[in-house]
Write a protein that holds these residues in place. Structure first.
Motif, PDB file in Angstrom:
ATOM      1  N   UNK A 188       8.019  -1.610 -36.943  1.00 57.05           N
ATOM      2  CA  UNK A 188       6.830  -1.645 -36.520  1.00 57.05           C
ATOM      3  C   UNK A 188       5.966  -2.851 -36.513  1.00 57.05           C
ATOM      4  N   UNK A 189       6.156  -3.472 -37.584  1.00 59.37           N
ATOM      5  CA  UNK A 189       5.479  -4.844 -37.790  1.00 59.37           C
ATOM      6  C   UNK A 189       6.050  -5.856 -36.794  1.00 59.37           C
ATOM      7  N   UNK A 190       6.980  -5.677 -36.472  1.00 63.29           N
ATOM      8  CA  UNK A 190       7.696  -6.605 -35.449  1.00 63.29           C
ATOM      9  C   UNK A 190       7.050  -6.319 -34.067  1.00 63.29           C
ATOM     10  N   UNK A 191       6.863  -5.026 -33.675  1.00 67.52           N
ATOM     11  CA  UNK A 191       6.283  -4.562 -32.462  1.00 67.52           C
ATOM     12  C   UNK A 191       4.807  -5.007 -32.508  1.00 67.52           C
ATOM     13  N   UNK A 192       3.981  -4.843 -33.413  1.00 66.21           N
ATOM     14  CA  UNK A 192       2.800  -5.330 -33.575  1.00 66.21           C
ATOM     15  C   UNK A 192       2.508  -6.845 -33.490  1.00 66.21           C
ATOM     16  N   UNK A 193       3.515  -7.434 -34.192  1.00 68.82           N
ATOM     17  CA  UNK A 193       3.211  -8.953 -34.068  1.00 68.82           C
ATOM     18  C   UNK A 193       3.695  -9.728 -32.623  1.00 68.82           C
ATOM     19  N   UNK A 194       4.455  -8.844 -31.862  1.00 71.22           N
ATOM     20  CA  UNK A 194       4.971  -9.532 -30.951  1.00 71.22           C
ATOM     21  C   UNK A 194       4.346  -8.443 -29.498  1.00 71.22           C
ATOM     22  N   UNK A 195       2.984  -8.134 -29.788  1.00 71.46           N
ATOM     23  CA  UNK A 195       2.588  -7.229 -28.870  1.00 71.46           C
ATOM     24  C   UNK A 195       2.203  -8.180 -27.494  1.00 71.46           C
ATOM     25  N   UNK A 196       1.600  -9.259 -27.694  1.00 71.45           N
ATOM     26  CA  UNK A 196       1.290 -10.104 -26.488  1.00 71.45           C
ATOM     27  C   UNK A 196       2.355 -10.418 -25.576  1.00 71.45           C
ATOM     28  N   UNK A 197       3.573 -10.944 -26.098  1.00 76.89           N
ATOM     29  CA  UNK A 197       4.622 -11.121 -25.299  1.00 76.89           C
ATOM     30  C   UNK A 197       5.255  -9.897 -24.802  1.00 76.89           C
ATOM     31  N   UNK A 198       5.324  -8.879 -25.304  1.00 72.06           N
ATOM     32  CA  UNK A 198       5.647  -7.469 -24.750  1.00 72.06           C
ATOM     33  C   UNK A 198       4.678  -7.129 -23.567  1.00 72.06           C
ATOM     34  N   UNK A 199       3.208  -7.343 -23.792  1.00 74.24           N
ATOM     35  CA  UNK A 199       2.430  -6.989 -22.365  1.00 74.24           C
ATOM     36  C   UNK A 199       2.768  -8.313 -21.508  1.00 74.24           C
ATOM     37  N   UNK A 200       3.058  -9.183 -21.887  1.00 73.11           N
ATOM     38  CA  UNK A 200       3.475 -10.262 -20.477  1.00 73.11           C
ATOM     39  C   UNK A 200       4.836  -9.717 -19.870  1.00 73.11           C
ATOM     40  N   UNK A 201       5.798  -9.185 -20.462  1.00 78.78           N
ATOM     41  CA  UNK A 201       7.011  -8.816 -20.004  1.00 78.78           C
ATOM     42  C   UNK A 201       6.483  -7.373 -19.170  1.00 78.78           C
ATOM     43  N   UNK A 202       5.631  -6.815 -19.659  1.00 74.45           N
ATOM     44  CA  UNK A 202       5.291  -5.450 -18.909  1.00 74.45           C
ATOM     45  C   UNK A 202       4.396  -6.065 -17.503  1.00 74.45           C
ATOM     46  N   UNK A 203       3.590  -6.933 -17.470  1.00 70.07           N
ATOM     47  CA  UNK A 203       3.114  -7.604 -16.589  1.00 70.07           C
ATOM     48  C   UNK A 203       3.897  -8.269 -15.388  1.00 70.07           C
ATOM     49  N   UNK A 204       4.821  -9.031 -16.064  1.00 68.94           N
ATOM     50  CA  UNK A 204       5.761  -9.684 -15.080  1.00 68.94           C
ATOM     51  C   UNK A 204       6.661  -8.440 -14.065  1.00 68.94           C
TER      52      UNK A 204
ATOM     53  N   UNK B 269       4.187   4.166 -33.601  1.00 69.85           N
ATOM     54  CA  UNK B 269       5.079   3.614 -32.646  1.00 69.85           C
ATOM     55  C   UNK B 269       4.692   3.062 -31.250  1.00 69.85           C
ATOM     56  N   UNK B 270       3.548   3.963 -30.769  1.00 71.82           N
ATOM     57  CA  UNK B 270       3.374   4.017 -29.246  1.00 71.82           C
ATOM     58  C   UNK B 270       2.138   3.240 -28.855  1.00 71.82           C
ATOM     59  N   UNK B 271       1.150   2.772 -29.764  1.00 73.09           N
ATOM     60  CA  UNK B 271       0.173   1.964 -29.088  1.00 73.09           C
ATOM     61  C   UNK B 271       0.494   0.763 -28.263  1.00 73.09           C
TER      62      UNK B 271
END
Length: 328
Positions: A6-22, A203-205
């Protein structure tokens, strides 16, 4: 391991958002038929996003935050007095075409009530204050947006803005998720099953924010592509807004003697806009204003890029941890 994941997901949320945008850009440009299928999902994914976001903050802290009248008044003043003045000045630089102006006004005059919480947390701001202010900001923007549109554009445009879509947005996207989150927390205090459900929701936010960005951008990108020449003119205005409002928010927080957490919260509520929630309202405009949703979505793309910068610039330079504002 679960906590670490969960911490990994929180820490990397901006790159994950970038993937969603791409991915959204790829779908929006490559599969034109996807727009009609994805558009009805906008409100449902927003509602789930707000539910899991509200669950992250214990309601005892939200109730405490409601008692901070100074922050609430500052948030209202920045969003409904300072922002309109800035927006009116910036829009003097645009071609005075109603179809473009109505989209710019709709998105820039409405403060964000969803991912502002996430970005405030990323910058180390007081997310409880933002969450407590969310219902108030939503109700006030519902009331004052038609007024500002009338002042800035005249009755011809203001009469098209109906309360219905905004009331629906408030009920579906704010009131219902907030009530369900409160009920979930109440059950979780007394039930092991309820506690397990709340733990699973943690897990979901980040995934839901990514899903929301994907649905909104992929469904609306064809509109942006088809009118790129007209829309390009609004990008400098959106960028200027991202530069001006954090500085004004920082000055206001300093003048009011806010601490670092409150200052960052005030800064982010001053700059982030309600593009995701306003979009259904823009889609409800008459056919002659079909370009307005594209103008709104363009702001989303510009703002997300700016948030990547601001989540780093704000805690490092504008409101560092070592600084406690005392209004001097």
């Amino acid at each position: 391991m679960t906590r670490l994941s969960k911490q990994w997901v929180q820490h990397n949320q901006v790159p994950l958002y970038a993937v969603a945008v791409v991915l959204a850009i790829g779908v929006g440009l490559g599969r034109l038929g996807a727009s009609g299928r994805l558009e009805p999902l906008i409100n449902p994914v927003l509602a789930v996003l707000l539910y899991v976001t509200f669950l992250e903050i214990p309601f005892v802290r939200i109730r405490r935050a409601f008692r901070n009248g100074r922050f609430m008044l500052a948030a209202l003043g920045m969003n409904f007095l300072v922002v309109p003045a800035v927006v009116f000045g910036l829009t003097r630089l645009l071609p005075q075409e109603p179809v473009v102006l109505v989209g710019v006004f709709m998105v820039l005059l409405t403060p964000c009530i969803d991912y502002v919480i996430t970005f405030t947390e990323l910058a180390g701001g007081d997310a409880e204050q933002i969450t407590a202010a969310t219902p108030v900001l939503m109700v006030v923007q519902l009331l004052v947006l038609p007024l500002y549109l009338w002042l800035f554009m005249g009755q011809r445009v203001a009469e098209f803005i109906e309360a219905g879509p905004f009331v629906e947005a408030f009920v579906v996207i704010i009131a219902l998720p907030l009530s369900l989150a409160w009920a979930t927390e109440s059950v979780a205090e007394r039930s092991a099953r309820g506690a397990a459900w709340q733990d699973a929701m943690e897990w979901l936010p980040v995934p839901m924010m990514g899903a929301t960005l994907f649905v909104v951008i992929a469904s609306q990108l064809p509109r942006v592509r088809d009118a790129i020449g007209q829309i390009a003119a609004v990008v400098p205005v959106y960028v200027a807004f991202l530069v001006i409002m954090p500085l004004l928010g920082r000055l206001a927080a300093g003048a009011l003697g806010m601490d670092a957490g409150e200052s960052r919260a005030l800064l982010f509520t001053s700059v982030t806009r309600n593009s995701l929630v306003v979009l259904p309202l823009a889609l409800a405009l008459p056919p002659g204003y079909a370009l307005a949703p594209a103008v709104v979505v363009t702001q989303t793309l510009v703002e997300l890029s700016g948030m990547v910068v601001l989540t780093r610039v704000v805690p490092r330079y504008l409101v560092p941890d070592t600084v406690v504002n005392r209004g001097d």
